[in-house]
Structures are given as C-alpha cells and as structure tokens.
Write a protein that holds these residues in place. Sequence first.
Motif, PDB file in Angstrom:
ATOM      1  N   ALA A 137     -55.789   8.525  24.836  1.00 29.47           N
ATOM      2  CA  ALA A 137     -56.297   7.271  25.480  1.00 29.47           C
ATOM      3  C   ALA A 137     -56.379   7.677  26.931  1.00 29.47           C
ATOM      4  N   GLY A 138     -55.261   8.179  27.203  1.00 28.16           N
ATOM      5  CA  GLY A 138     -54.779   8.697  28.769  1.00 28.16           C
ATOM      6  C   GLY A 138     -56.170   9.582  29.346  1.00 28.16           C
ATOM      7  N   GLU A 139     -56.488  10.442  28.418  1.00 28.83           N
ATOM      8  CA  GLU A 139     -57.338  11.535  28.604  1.00 28.83           C
ATOM      9  C   GLU A 139     -58.711  11.148  28.709  1.00 28.83           C
ATOM     10  N   ILE A 140     -58.965  10.263  27.791  1.00 30.00           N
ATOM     11  CA  ILE A 140     -60.482   9.903  27.626  1.00 30.00           C
ATOM     12  C   ILE A 140     -60.704   8.798  28.884  1.00 30.00           C
ATOM     13  N   LEU A 141     -59.602   8.027  29.061  1.00 26.58           N
ATOM     14  CA  LEU A 141     -59.846   7.139  30.191  1.00 26.58           C
ATOM     15  C   LEU A 141     -59.853   7.433  31.429  1.00 26.58           C
TER      16      LEU A 141
END
Length: 117
Positions: free
Chosen positions: A62-66
């Motif tokens: 999630a952190g990488e995509i966001l």
Amino acid sequence: MDIEIIECGSSKIAKLSSEAVINSVQSATDLMGNADYQGASKIIVSEASLGPLFFDLKTGIAGEILQKASNYHKQLAIVGEFEKYNSNALKAFIIECNRGNHIFFMPDLESAINKLI
C-alpha cells in the motif's frame, strides 16, 4: 489495463475495471501511465482490484503504490467496504489518507467521484 474515462466538467477520472487486478507496484504504475495517456489525473480503483495484501500494511505494498500516486501527482480514490478489516493500523491509515488531498478511501463510486471533483 481496462479503464473507463469519466468526465466531470473539466476533470477526467480514470476508473479501473472491477475485473482488473493490481497485483504489483508495476501494475499500479502502468495504470497511472495509462490514465495519464488518456488525460486523467484522477483514478478510481475498487477494493477488490487491489487484493488482500494491499490492506495488510506490513507488506508495504500500500505504501509503495500510494507513494507512486503521489510522485506522479495523481489523486486516487479506493472504493470499498473497509470496516471488515480488523486492523487498527489500517483504520488509522485510512483516516489519515481521507484527511489529505490525494488518497481517499470511499464507500461507493458516487462518493469517490464527488471527492475527486
């Protein structure tokens, strides 16, 4: 990736098909590039398209995509029912995202469109 362009006034929103799956940071980056190519700076994705690993914050997906969405100056609305996840960290994360201006977790498509425009 199959996307539909929703035009709302001067805004173009790319809505990812509910059958499409984002299973990696690369597929998310491809979605953002496809949206950009079609003139959309705003994107709507369903919870189902992201899969369960996205919502397990320990994976870091999630952190990488966001972060990619932020780097590419895209507003992103994720549509789904998030109450079913039994994670205080995820609940806090969703609250913080919804306070900002770029990433939103919304209960339905209409709310997502209204938030993005």
